[in-house]
Design a protein around this motif. Structure first.
Motif, mmCIF file in Angstrom:
data_model
loop_
_atom_site.group_PDB
_atom_site.id
_atom_site.type_symbol
_atom_site.label_atom_id
_atom_site.label_comp_id
_atom_site.label_asym_id
_atom_site.label_seq_id
_atom_site.Cartn_x
_atom_site.Cartn_y
_atom_site.Cartn_z
ATOM 1 N N VAL A 1 0.814 -1.215 -0.012
ATOM 2 C CA VAL A 1 0.002 0.100 0.046
ATOM 3 C C VAL A 1 0.890 1.243 -0.052
ATOM 4 C CG1 VAL A 1 -1.706 1.249 1.460
ATOM 5 C CG2 VAL A 1 -1.839 -1.101 0.970
ATOM 6 N N ASP A 2 2.097 1.356 0.790
ATOM 7 C CA ASP A 2 2.942 2.285 0.715
ATOM 8 C C ASP A 2 3.470 2.576 -0.769
ATOM 9 O OD1 ASP A 2 2.478 2.871 3.415
ATOM 10 O OD2 ASP A 2 4.238 1.944 3.979
ATOM 11 N N ALA A 3 3.774 1.411 -1.221
ATOM 12 C CA ALA A 3 4.230 1.762 -2.679
ATOM 13 C C ALA A 3 3.115 2.144 -3.639
ATOM 14 C CB ALA A 3 4.764 0.419 -3.327
ATOM 15 N N MET A 4 1.878 1.851 -3.480
ATOM 16 C CA MET A 4 0.754 2.331 -4.308
ATOM 17 C C MET A 4 0.762 3.797 -4.108
ATOM 18 S SD MET A 4 -1.852 -0.800 -4.032
ATOM 19 C CE MET A 4 -2.991 -0.127 -4.944
ATOM 20 N N ILE A 5 0.825 4.388 -2.703
ATOM 21 C CA ILE A 5 0.815 5.566 -2.137
ATOM 22 C C ILE A 5 1.824 6.483 -2.857
ATOM 23 C CG2 ILE A 5 0.855 7.007 -0.282
ATOM 24 C CD1 ILE A 5 -0.624 5.164 1.190
ATOM 25 N N THR A 6 2.980 5.993 -3.111
ATOM 26 C CA THR A 6 4.086 6.829 -3.495
ATOM 27 C C THR A 6 3.817 6.903 -5.074
ATOM 28 O OG1 THR A 6 5.434 4.775 -3.494
ATOM 29 C CG2 THR A 6 5.605 6.373 -1.979
ATOM 30 N N GLU A 7 3.251 6.036 -5.780
ATOM 31 C CA GLU A 7 2.954 5.840 -7.129
ATOM 32 C C GLU A 7 1.691 6.993 -7.152
ATOM 33 O OE1 GLU A 7 1.191 3.094 -10.357
ATOM 34 O OE2 GLU A 7 2.268 1.967 -8.886
ATOM 35 N N ILE A 8 0.812 6.816 -6.461
ATOM 36 C CA ILE A 8 -0.300 7.811 -6.620
ATOM 37 C C ILE A 8 0.271 9.201 -6.435
ATOM 38 C CG2 ILE A 8 -2.328 8.741 -5.473
ATOM 39 C CD1 ILE A 8 -3.172 5.774 -4.975
ATOM 40 N N ARG A 9 1.169 9.416 -5.479
ATOM 41 C CA ARG A 9 1.705 10.886 -5.180
ATOM 42 C C ARG A 9 2.167 11.159 -6.646
ATOM 43 N NH1 ARG A 9 3.488 10.149 1.095
ATOM 44 N NH2 ARG A 9 1.253 10.569 1.646
ATOM 45 N N ALA A 10 3.090 10.489 -7.158
ATOM 46 C CA ALA A 10 3.877 10.745 -8.319
ATOM 47 C C ALA A 10 2.885 11.181 -9.593
ATOM 48 C CB ALA A 10 4.914 9.489 -8.827
ATOM 49 N N ILE A 11 1.794 10.403 -9.659
ATOM 50 C CA ILE A 11 0.858 10.742 -10.706
ATOM 51 C C ILE A 11 0.153 11.766 -10.396
ATOM 52 C CG2 ILE A 11 -1.390 10.088 -11.484
ATOM 53 C CD1 ILE A 11 -0.238 7.123 -11.179
ATOM 54 N N GLU A 12 -0.213 12.240 -9.022
ATOM 55 C CA GLU A 12 -0.574 13.598 -8.711
ATOM 56 C C GLU A 12 0.279 14.635 -8.898
ATOM 57 O OE1 GLU A 12 -3.673 14.647 -7.530
ATOM 58 O OE2 GLU A 12 -4.456 12.411 -7.793
ATOM 59 N N THR A 13 1.459 14.664 -8.794
ATOM 60 C CA THR A 13 2.525 15.708 -9.026
ATOM 61 C C THR A 13 2.475 15.789 -10.639
ATOM 62 O OG1 THR A 13 4.168 14.160 -9.055
ATOM 63 C CG2 THR A 13 3.859 15.443 -7.144
ATOM 64 N N LYS A 14 2.416 14.770 -11.371
ATOM 65 C CA LYS A 14 2.617 14.592 -12.773
ATOM 66 C C LYS A 14 1.319 15.450 -13.287
ATOM 67 C CE LYS A 14 4.693 11.391 -14.968
ATOM 68 N NZ LYS A 14 4.833 10.239 -15.467
ATOM 69 N N LYS A 15 0.015 15.106 -12.758
ATOM 70 C CA LYS A 15 -1.014 15.662 -13.288
ATOM 71 C C LYS A 15 -1.170 17.173 -12.804
ATOM 72 C CE LYS A 15 -5.942 15.785 -11.514
ATOM 73 N NZ LYS A 15 -6.753 15.545 -10.639
ATOM 74 N N GLN A 16 -0.672 17.574 -11.844
ATOM 75 C CA GLN A 16 -0.568 19.202 -11.542
ATOM 76 C C GLN A 16 0.316 19.497 -12.524
ATOM 77 O OE1 GLN A 16 -2.355 20.891 -9.366
ATOM 78 N NE2 GLN A 16 -3.213 19.025 -8.761
ATOM 79 N N GLN A 17 1.675 19.333 -12.918
ATOM 80 C CA GLN A 17 2.728 19.804 -13.771
ATOM 81 C C GLN A 17 1.693 19.791 -15.152
ATOM 82 O OE1 GLN A 17 5.694 17.014 -13.763
ATOM 83 N NE2 GLN A 17 6.634 18.119 -11.882
ATOM 84 N N LEU A 18 0.938 18.786 -15.589
ATOM 85 C CA LEU A 18 0.109 18.895 -16.829
ATOM 86 C C LEU A 18 -0.863 19.672 -16.705
ATOM 87 C CD1 LEU A 18 -0.021 15.185 -17.712
ATOM 88 C CD2 LEU A 18 1.271 16.762 -19.033
ATOM 89 N N LEU A 19 -1.677 20.029 -15.708
ATOM 90 C CA LEU A 19 -2.581 21.117 -15.772
ATOM 91 C C LEU A 19 -1.821 22.375 -15.724
ATOM 92 C CD1 LEU A 19 -4.948 19.526 -12.883
ATOM 93 C CD2 LEU A 19 -5.372 20.042 -15.169
#
Length: 139
Positions: free
Chosen positions: A64-82
């Motif tokens: 679950v910790d690995a999934m959380i870090t992956e989700i955080r990375a996706i969130e930062t990538k999403k913010q950059q794309l926005l």
């Protein structure tokens, strides 16, 4: 009067009671040893089961910790794309403004006046040019 010696009978009875007591005590000790051994095995089994559950939970927590870090990375990538999309939309919205600005400049500059430099610094528009006479500048 006849005398009967009852001592051997009492002594034999005491020996028999002592033998029964020792048998009972030995049996009790054996029973307690079996009970302690069973309790030891049972508690050991419970501890092993809990350790297996703890290992499973540790593995799941790591997953679950690995999934959380992956989700955080996706969130930062999403913010950059926005942010990029916002910049592109702003640039697309400003594109026609430049065309209108140059159209207005061409209509506003009288004949006999020539622009040498047009620069935009933030919201300020800097215009430099040459005129044939001061009267042309005032018109």
């Amino acid at each position: 009067m006849t005398r009967i010696n009852l001592l051997p009978w009492r002594e034999n009875r005491r020996k028999e009671e002592r033998r029964q007591f020792m048998s009972l005590a030995g049996g009790s000790v054996m029973l307690m040893a079996v009970i302690v051994f069973y309790v030891h095995l049972h508690i050991g089994g419970l501890i092993d089961g809990q350790e297996r559950r703890n290992e499973f939970m540790t593995g799941e927590i790591a997953r679950v910790d690995a999934m959380i870090t992956e989700i955080r990375a996706i969130e930062t990538k999403k913010q950059q794309l926005l942010a990029r999309m916002k910049i592109i939309q702003e640039l697309q919205g400003q594109r026609p403004q430049i065309v209108h600005l140059f159209d207005e400049l061409a209509q506003a500059v009288p004949s006999g006046m020539y622009l040498t430099r047009v620069a935009q610094q933030g919201d300020v528009l800097v215009i430099e040019g040459i005129a044939q006479s001061n009267a042309r500048v005032s018109t």
